[in-house]
Every structure is written in C-alpha cells, then in structure tokens.
Design a protein around this motif. Structure first.
Motif, PDB file in Angstrom:
ATOM      1  N   ILE A   1      39.101  58.760  42.006  1.00 46.17           N
ATOM      2  CA  ILE A   1      39.126  57.449  41.353  1.00 46.17           C
ATOM      3  C   ILE A   1      39.983  56.530  42.210  1.00 46.17           C
ATOM      4  CG2 ILE A   1      39.805  56.184  39.278  1.00 46.17           C
ATOM      5  CD1 ILE A   1      39.342  58.813  37.714  1.00 46.17           C
ATOM      6  N   GLN A   2      39.368  55.493  42.778  1.00 47.24           N
ATOM      7  CA  GLN A   2      40.051  54.631  43.739  1.00 47.24           C
ATOM      8  C   GLN A   2      40.411  53.278  43.128  1.00 47.24           C
ATOM      9  OE1 GLN A   2      38.457  54.836  47.875  1.00 47.24           O
ATOM     10  NE2 GLN A   2      36.731  55.916  46.979  1.00 47.24           N
ATOM     11  N   TRP A   3      41.677  52.922  43.292  1.00 47.21           N
ATOM     12  CA  TRP A   3      42.157  51.614  42.848  1.00 47.21           C
ATOM     13  C   TRP A   3      42.716  50.908  44.076  1.00 47.21           C
ATOM     14  CZ3 TRP A   3      46.869  50.636  39.093  1.00 47.21           C
ATOM     15  CH2 TRP A   3      46.862  49.284  38.707  1.00 47.21           C
ATOM     16  N   HIS A   4      41.928  50.003  44.636  1.00 47.60           N
ATOM     17  CA  HIS A   4      42.328  49.277  45.832  1.00 47.60           C
ATOM     18  C   HIS A   4      43.109  48.031  45.416  1.00 47.60           C
ATOM     19  CE1 HIS A   4      39.943  51.905  48.342  1.00 47.60           C
ATOM     20  NE2 HIS A   4      38.883  51.694  47.570  1.00 47.60           N
ATOM     21  N   ILE A   5      44.348  47.945  45.870  1.00 47.95           N
ATOM     22  CA  ILE A   5      45.258  46.894  45.433  1.00 47.95           C
ATOM     23  C   ILE A   5      45.135  45.655  46.312  1.00 47.95           C
ATOM     24  CG2 ILE A   5      47.649  46.344  44.875  1.00 47.95           C
ATOM     25  CD1 ILE A   5      46.363  48.602  43.201  1.00 47.95           C
ATOM     26  N   LYS A   6      45.134  44.480  45.672  1.00 46.64           N
ATOM     27  CA  LYS A   6      45.130  43.198  46.372  1.00 46.64           C
ATOM     28  C   LYS A   6      46.395  42.429  45.994  1.00 46.64           C
ATOM     29  CE  LYS A   6      40.066  42.934  46.120  1.00 46.64           C
ATOM     30  NZ  LYS A   6      38.905  42.133  45.642  1.00 46.64           N
ATOM     31  N   SER A   7      46.602  41.294  46.641  1.00 51.59           N
ATOM     32  CA  SER A   7      47.793  40.493  46.356  1.00 51.59           C
ATOM     33  C   SER A   7      47.778  39.952  44.931  1.00 51.59           C
ATOM     34  CB  SER A   7      47.898  39.333  47.349  1.00 51.59           C
ATOM     35  OG  SER A   7      46.744  38.498  47.277  1.00 51.59           O
ATOM     36  N   THR A   8      46.584  39.837  44.333  1.00 58.67           N
ATOM     37  CA  THR A   8      46.459  39.284  42.979  1.00 58.67           C
ATOM     38  C   THR A   8      46.385  40.369  41.901  1.00 58.67           C
ATOM     39  OG1 THR A   8      44.050  39.184  43.292  1.00 58.67           O
ATOM     40  CG2 THR A   8      45.316  37.194  43.791  1.00 58.67           C
ATOM     41  N   THR A   9      46.398  41.632  42.290  1.00 60.88           N
ATOM     42  CA  THR A   9      46.251  42.728  41.326  1.00 60.88           C
ATOM     43  C   THR A   9      47.488  42.840  40.425  1.00 60.88           C
ATOM     44  OG1 THR A   9      44.904  43.970  42.903  1.00 60.88           O
ATOM     45  CG2 THR A   9      45.794  45.183  41.037  1.00 60.88           C
ATOM     46  N   LYS A  10      47.253  43.004  39.136  1.00 63.32           N
ATOM     47  CA  LYS A  10      48.326  43.213  38.161  1.00 63.32           C
ATOM     48  C   LYS A  10      48.256  44.645  37.628  1.00 63.32           C
ATOM     49  CE  LYS A  10      49.593  38.938  38.523  1.00 63.32           C
ATOM     50  NZ  LYS A  10      50.820  38.621  39.298  1.00 63.32           N
ATOM     51  N   ALA A  11      49.417  45.181  37.280  1.00 60.81           N
ATOM     52  CA  ALA A  11      49.488  46.560  36.799  1.00 60.81           C
ATOM     53  C   ALA A  11      48.620  46.765  35.550  1.00 60.81           C
ATOM     54  CB  ALA A  11      50.940  46.933  36.509  1.00 60.81           C
TER      55      ALA A  11
ATOM     56  N   GLN B   1      45.814  45.675  34.850  1.00 66.88           N
ATOM     57  CA  GLN B   1      44.410  45.914  35.168  1.00 66.88           C
ATOM     58  C   GLN B   1      44.124  47.393  35.391  1.00 66.88           C
ATOM     59  OE1 GLN B   1      44.582  43.115  38.502  1.00 66.88           O
ATOM     60  NE2 GLN B   1      43.023  41.841  37.509  1.00 66.88           N
ATOM     61  N   GLY B   2      45.134  48.146  35.795  1.00 63.84           N
ATOM     62  CA  GLY B   2      44.957  49.577  35.985  1.00 63.84           C
ATOM     63  C   GLY B   2      44.873  50.329  34.666  1.00 63.84           C
ATOM     64  N   LEU B   3      45.427  49.729  33.597  1.00 56.92           N
ATOM     65  CA  LEU B   3      45.377  50.347  32.276  1.00 56.92           C
ATOM     66  C   LEU B   3      44.098  49.928  31.555  1.00 56.92           C
ATOM     67  CD1 LEU B   3      49.094  49.703  31.219  1.00 56.92           C
ATOM     68  CD2 LEU B   3      48.156  51.585  32.560  1.00 56.92           C
ATOM     69  N   TYR B   4      44.024  48.659  31.213  1.00 58.99           N
ATOM     70  CA  TYR B   4      42.824  48.124  30.568  1.00 58.99           C
ATOM     71  C   TYR B   4      42.941  46.604  30.523  1.00 58.99           C
ATOM     72  CZ  TYR B   4      45.597  47.128  26.368  1.00 58.99           C
ATOM     73  OH  TYR B   4      46.540  46.635  25.498  1.00 58.99           O
ATOM     74  N   GLU B   5      41.832  45.939  30.244  1.00 59.87           N
ATOM     75  CA  GLU B   5      41.824  44.496  30.032  1.00 59.87           C
ATOM     76  C   GLU B   5      41.015  44.191  28.777  1.00 59.87           C
ATOM     77  OE1 GLU B   5      41.894  41.873  33.813  1.00 59.87           O
ATOM     78  OE2 GLU B   5      40.643  43.599  34.356  1.00 59.87           O
ATOM     79  N   TYR B   6      41.480  43.205  28.034  1.00 62.13           N
ATOM     80  CA  TYR B   6      40.787  42.775  26.821  1.00 62.13           C
ATOM     81  C   TYR B   6      39.954  41.547  27.157  1.00 62.13           C
ATOM     82  CZ  TYR B   6      40.172  40.464  22.283  1.00 62.13           C
ATOM     83  OH  TYR B   6      39.652  39.825  21.203  1.00 62.13           O
ATOM     84  N   ASP B   7      38.630  41.669  26.998  1.00 66.62           N
ATOM     85  CA  ASP B   7      37.708  40.591  27.353  1.00 66.62           C
ATOM     86  C   ASP B   7      37.510  39.662  26.152  1.00 66.62           C
ATOM     87  OD1 ASP B   7      35.813  38.960  28.411  1.00 66.62           O
ATOM     88  OD2 ASP B   7      34.400  40.536  28.979  1.00 66.62           O
ATOM     89  N   ALA B   8      38.480  38.772  25.958  1.00 63.83           N
ATOM     90  CA  ALA B   8      38.431  37.856  24.811  1.00 63.83           C
ATOM     91  C   ALA B   8      37.304  36.844  24.944  1.00 63.83           C
ATOM     92  CB  ALA B   8      39.770  37.135  24.674  1.00 63.83           C
TER      93      ALA B   8
ATOM     94  N   TYR C   1      35.237  45.385  23.565  1.00 65.84           N
ATOM     95  CA  TYR C   1      35.697  44.375  24.527  1.00 65.84           C
ATOM     96  C   TYR C   1      36.927  44.842  25.316  1.00 65.84           C
ATOM     97  CZ  TYR C   1      32.489  41.844  21.607  1.00 65.84           C
ATOM     98  OH  TYR C   1      31.361  41.463  20.928  1.00 65.84           O
ATOM     99  N   ILE C   2      37.158  46.137  25.251  1.00 67.59           N
ATOM    100  CA  ILE C   2      38.229  46.719  26.051  1.00 67.59           C
ATOM    101  C   ILE C   2      37.617  47.284  27.329  1.00 67.59           C
ATOM    102  CG2 ILE C   2      40.000  48.500  26.192  1.00 67.59           C
ATOM    103  CD1 ILE C   2      40.714  46.313  24.231  1.00 67.59           C
ATOM    104  N   VAL C   3      38.046  46.763  28.466  1.00 64.72           N
ATOM    105  CA  VAL C   3      37.543  47.219  29.770  1.00 64.72           C
ATOM    106  C   VAL C   3      38.538  48.240  30.323  1.00 64.72           C
ATOM    107  CG1 VAL C   3      36.837  46.543  32.090  1.00 64.72           C
ATOM    108  CG2 VAL C   3      36.479  44.974  30.162  1.00 64.72           C
ATOM    109  N   LYS C   4      38.092  49.466  30.481  1.00 67.46           N
ATOM    110  CA  LYS C   4      38.981  50.543  30.917  1.00 67.46           C
ATOM    111  C   LYS C   4      39.342  50.388  32.396  1.00 67.46           C
ATOM    112  CE  LYS C   4      37.002  53.828  27.621  1.00 67.46           C
ATOM    113  NZ  LYS C   4      36.277  55.115  27.454  1.00 67.46           N
TER     114      LYS C   4
END
Length: 279
Positions: A55-65, A67-74, A94-97
C-alpha cells in the motif's frame, strides 16, 4: 518473516539487518539515502519477497496527515441531499478511506510505504505519531475506532530535504543506504543487464564514479541514472572504446543527458575537459 533480498534487488547485509530488525520490533523503518538509491524499490521488493500487498502513500508538499486516515466528502453528501438520494442518510457512504485505514483493515499483514515524508509540512510526522504508535484512530463522523488487525510493516523514505522531529525519530528504526561501492554497483548492473559485456561495465563504472568525484557538481548521478545510461549505451551499440574517446562533444561522455541533469554541470565538465586538453 525474514528479508534476504530478491533476484531484482541487491540488498547489503546492513540493509537486510535493518529490515528484519524493524519487522521484529514492529516499528516503522525509516530509510534515508541519496535519490535513486532504491529506497522506494525496497518496499516494492519486500512486498514481493513476503508475498503480501503493498500500500503506497506518496507524499507531496500539500499532503496532510488526515488524508492518510480518512476524509469526509461533505460536498458529495450535500449534492446527494439536493438530489434526494437515499445514500445521504448513511454518513459512512461519504467517508473516503486513506492509506492507513486500508493497511489497518487488510486481511494479510501488508507493507505500508510512506514515500518521501520530508516533502510534507514539518508538522506532518508529528500528526501521525499516535496512529503509528497505537495502530488505531477514531472516526468522528461515524464514532468508530479503526484498529489494525495486525501491525503493517511500515517503510518510510526520506531524501533528507528537511529534518524530522525527534519524537517521530524515536519511534522508528533508522537506516541510511550508503551509495554502492563499484563492486556492489557491478552486481546491481548484472541484475538489470545480465548479458552486458564486462569491458563496457568496467569502463562505464570508471566514468560514472569519476564523474561523482568532480568537485563542484551540483547533482551527482545516481544508481538509477547509471542503469538508464547503460541501457542507452546498449541500445546505441556504444562500446568501451568510444567511452574512452575524449574528443566526443566537448569532452563529455556519450548520451550524457542520462547522467547530467542541469546546464551548470554540463558547462562545468566542458570547461574541465577543455582545460585538460590545453594542459
């Protein structure tokens, strides 16, 4: 689980020891080294060696921690509510893993690669301390705790662009990949180009390591760039004798664009070749 290298990845004894120590301690393995020394490839080959998911998580300058957990798509939930979609009544739709969630819930112990962590904001590593330590996190929207079924093998790479926090470093097993010696590099070349003539290999290695020793070079060529250069030499049927020819285009090696990546370094080598010719 023991890592001993693979057919496609030549690992030093110290690197194999570091990988196996991190697995035994169940701590993230923090890998540093020059770009192009195989840090990312280590995770790929480790997954193959252990026959497990990467499972690859490629980090960018705009990446927030987060996002690695989940995001709520309101936004999607608002749109669906306006359209009268029944999905809107279940917030879990609406939870993006994120990548950590995927790693925590994998059926078989996976490899989680957090690639180039030093690209992110300085607070990024600190924001993952608890999750990587406890291997769990809380989802506020659904009021559930996501806990790892088994601790994933975590590989974290860094190009040393910025210092990482001490609190984060304490939780990792650290290894620096030293640049390969000529002998180790010859073994790496043999993996990628098994049928290449040894005379060409030895001449190319001499040119390559001499280039890395040039004082004032802004970017030293890496392992991956040497492999690419040799591929081009083979494709163009350039032999060892041609590499020795100092009259080639300003004294530069053939196909130098595979090794030199900025105009300042090209200009520097042209000046050095001109001075050597005059001398």
């Amino acid at each position: 689980m023991q890592f001993t290298g693979t057919e496609n990845y030549i690992a030093s004894d110290s690197l194999k020891l570091a990988v196996n120590a991190a697995i035994t301690l169940e701590k993230p393995l923090l890998i540093k080294g020059e770009p192009g020394t195989g840090k990312t490839m280590l995770a790929e080959e480790l997954a193959k060696a252990l026959d497990t998911e990467l499972i690859q998580w490629h980090i960018k300058s705009t990446t927030k921690a987060q996002q690695g957990l989940y995001e709520y798509d309101a936004v999607s939930r608002l749109r669906d509510s306006q359209l009268g979609d029944d999905r809107v009544h279940d917030i879990s739709n609406y939870i993006v893993k994120g990548k950590l969630w995927q790693a925590f819930t994998a059926e078989k112990r996976p490899i989680l690669l957090i690639d180039e962590i030093d690209k992110a904001d300085i607070e990024f590593p600190n924001d993952l301390l608890l999750e990587l330590d406890k291997m769990e996190f809380y989802v506020y929207e659904t009021q559930e705790v996501i806990k790892a079924k088994q601790r994933p093998i975590v590989i974290i790479t860094s190009n040393n662009e910025k210092e990482l926090p001490d609190a984060f470093l304490r939780r990792c097993f650290f290894h620096y990949i030293n640049f390969p010696t000529p002998e180790e590099m010859a073994s790496i070349i043999d993996v990628h180009h098994p049928n290449i003539k040894q005379e060409l290999v030895q001449t190319a290695l001499s040119v390559f390591f001499n280039l890395r020793e040039v004082h004032g070079l802004r970017k030293k060529p890496s392992t991956s760039e040497l492999i690419d250069w040799l591929k081009l030499l083979l494709a163009e049927d350039i032999d060892a004798k041609t590499l020795h020819d100092k009259t080639h285009k300003g004294g530069l090696m053939p196909l130098f664009g595979a090794l030199l990546k900025n105009e300042q370094d090209v200009s520097l080598l042209e000046k050095l070749a001109f001075m050597a010719k005059r001398g």
